[in-house]
Design an enzyme around this catalytic site. Sequence first.
Site, PDB file in Angstrom:
ATOM      1  N   GLU A  50      10.971  -3.202   7.142  1.00 30.11           N
ATOM      2  CA  GLU A  50      11.071  -2.521   8.440  1.00 30.11           C
ATOM      3  C   GLU A  50      11.376  -3.525   9.557  1.00 30.11           C
ATOM      4  OE1 GLU A  50       8.488   1.537   7.691  1.00 30.11           O
ATOM      5  OE2 GLU A  50       7.389  -0.190   8.469  1.00 30.11           O
TER       6      GLU A  50
ATOM      7  N   MET B 146       4.221   3.892  -8.938  1.00 34.89           N
ATOM      8  CA  MET B 146       4.765   5.177  -9.405  1.00 34.89           C
ATOM      9  C   MET B 146       3.871   6.355  -9.028  1.00 34.89           C
ATOM     10  SD  MET B 146       6.083   3.895 -13.169  1.00 34.89           S
ATOM     11  CE  MET B 146       4.425   3.752 -13.813  1.00 34.89           C
TER      12      MET B 146
ATOM     13  N   GLY C 128       0.816   5.882 -11.912  1.00 36.18           N
ATOM     14  CA  GLY C 128       0.247   4.535 -11.973  1.00 36.18           C
ATOM     15  C   GLY C 128       1.240   3.486 -11.501  1.00 36.18           C
TER      16      GLY C 128
ATOM     17  N   GLY D 288       1.056   3.509  -0.772  1.00 41.89           N
ATOM     18  CA  GLY D 288       1.721   2.315  -1.313  1.00 41.89           C
ATOM     19  C   GLY D 288       1.267   1.070  -0.551  1.00 41.89           C
ATOM     20  N   ASP D 289       1.080   1.217   0.746  1.00 37.32           N
ATOM     21  CA  ASP D 289       0.636   0.074   1.561  1.00 37.32           C
ATOM     22  C   ASP D 289      -0.815  -0.298   1.227  1.00 37.32           C
ATOM     23  OD1 ASP D 289       3.108   0.192   2.825  1.00 37.32           O
ATOM     24  OD2 ASP D 289       2.371   1.606   4.326  1.00 37.32           O
TER      25      ASP D 289
ATOM     26  N   GLY E  88      -4.502  10.567   7.151  1.00 36.12           N
ATOM     27  CA  GLY E  88      -4.165   9.405   7.973  1.00 36.12           C
ATOM     28  C   GLY E  88      -3.753   8.211   7.125  1.00 36.12           C
TER      29      GLY E  88
HETATM   30  O1  RIB Z   1       4.211   3.556   4.368  1.00 37.13           O
HETATM   31  C1  RIB Z   1       3.747   4.420   5.359  1.00 37.13           C
HETATM   32  C2  RIB Z   1       4.229   3.951   6.697  1.00 37.13           C
HETATM   33  O2  RIB Z   1       5.629   4.054   6.739  1.00 37.13           O
HETATM   34  C3  RIB Z   1       3.732   4.758   7.858  1.00 37.13           C
HETATM   35  O3  RIB Z   1       2.538   4.266   8.392  1.00 37.13           O
HETATM   36  C4  RIB Z   1       4.898   4.713   8.835  1.00 37.13           C
HETATM   37  O4  RIB Z   1       4.590   4.086  10.017  1.00 37.13           O
HETATM   38  C5  RIB Z   1       6.038   4.028   8.083  1.00 37.13           C
HETATM   39  O5  RIB Z   1       6.179   2.715   8.442  1.00 37.13           O
END
Ligand code: RIB
Length: 309
Positions: free
Chosen positions: A142, A224, A228, A254-255, A291
């Site tokens: 990003e 995935m 998993g 994922g984050d 959230g």
């Molecule tokens: O991966 C989720 C994120 O993707 C969100 O928090 C949004 O801001 C985007 O960056």
Amino acid sequence: MPNKIAVVGSNMVDLITYYSERMPKLGETIEAPNFEIGCGGKGSNQAVAAAKLGSDVMMITKVGDDLFGDNTFKNYSNNGINTKHVEIVPNTSSGVAPIFVDPSGENSIIIVKGANACLKPSDIDAAAEDLKKCNLIIMQLEVPLDVIYHTIEFGVKNNIETLLNPAPAAKELQLDRINEATFFVPNETELESITNMPVGTIEEITAAAKYLNTQGIRDVIVTMGSKGALLVNQIEVTLIEPCKVDPVDTTGAGDAFIGSFSHYYLQENKDVKKALKIAALYAANSIQKKGTQISYATKEEFSLINNAH
Ligand code: RIB
């Protein structure tokens, strides 16, 4: 001494709509029952997950000169994240992300990069002395690609491990400029877009990840979702079993996985499989709450969940 992690990445303001039955057609207005606003951005999400678990995290990012930017600073400070290399870009908006969550908890996201697009390779050089003290540098897509290429080169030159989450996928990503990242962590969609290979089955995902191995990327970890995660390198293909839960909101899962993997990889003496298994549990826990960052468990909350598992 806590693990030292740097995140070179984004911050966004998440504008989340719950639960839209479907996306509107062109020219159509539809109604959804709820809206929430929160701190997001893939980079910040990963930073917050690692910080909540106890890592010492430094963020390298740019915010706009607006109320959202002030709020992002506050959020970093609330989570104990070092903001020495977070800068305000004059006359620029902060990054924002309208997000639509459907009744099954799945999400669709549009990002407006705003100030995130202003991060430059020279910002990495300006943070060099602090980056050299880190054990791991995490990146996503990003922010501009030249920043990513430069940071990976920096990691190689200074013997610092790096993790690249190629999200959102960028067709123009040059594999020969990122193949020295220690870990490459796409989801299935990103893997498909980057390799131009099908990812409909585990066999196809394995073949696409193995193709990346042939391009010099040593450890590929494919997330995935409910299937998993898959660790693919020249020696092994290992499936990390999913933790089955009923999703409320998958945004930022994922984050959560990457931030917690990074934390536990360092904490567990670089035991990749152990860290992946714990990350799967951490991410599964996050999707049971609404959230993005607010759904991430703290060290104390997660130790109860992890011990019970
Ligand atoms: O991966 C989720 C994120 O993707 C969100 O928090 C949004 O801001 C985007 O960056």
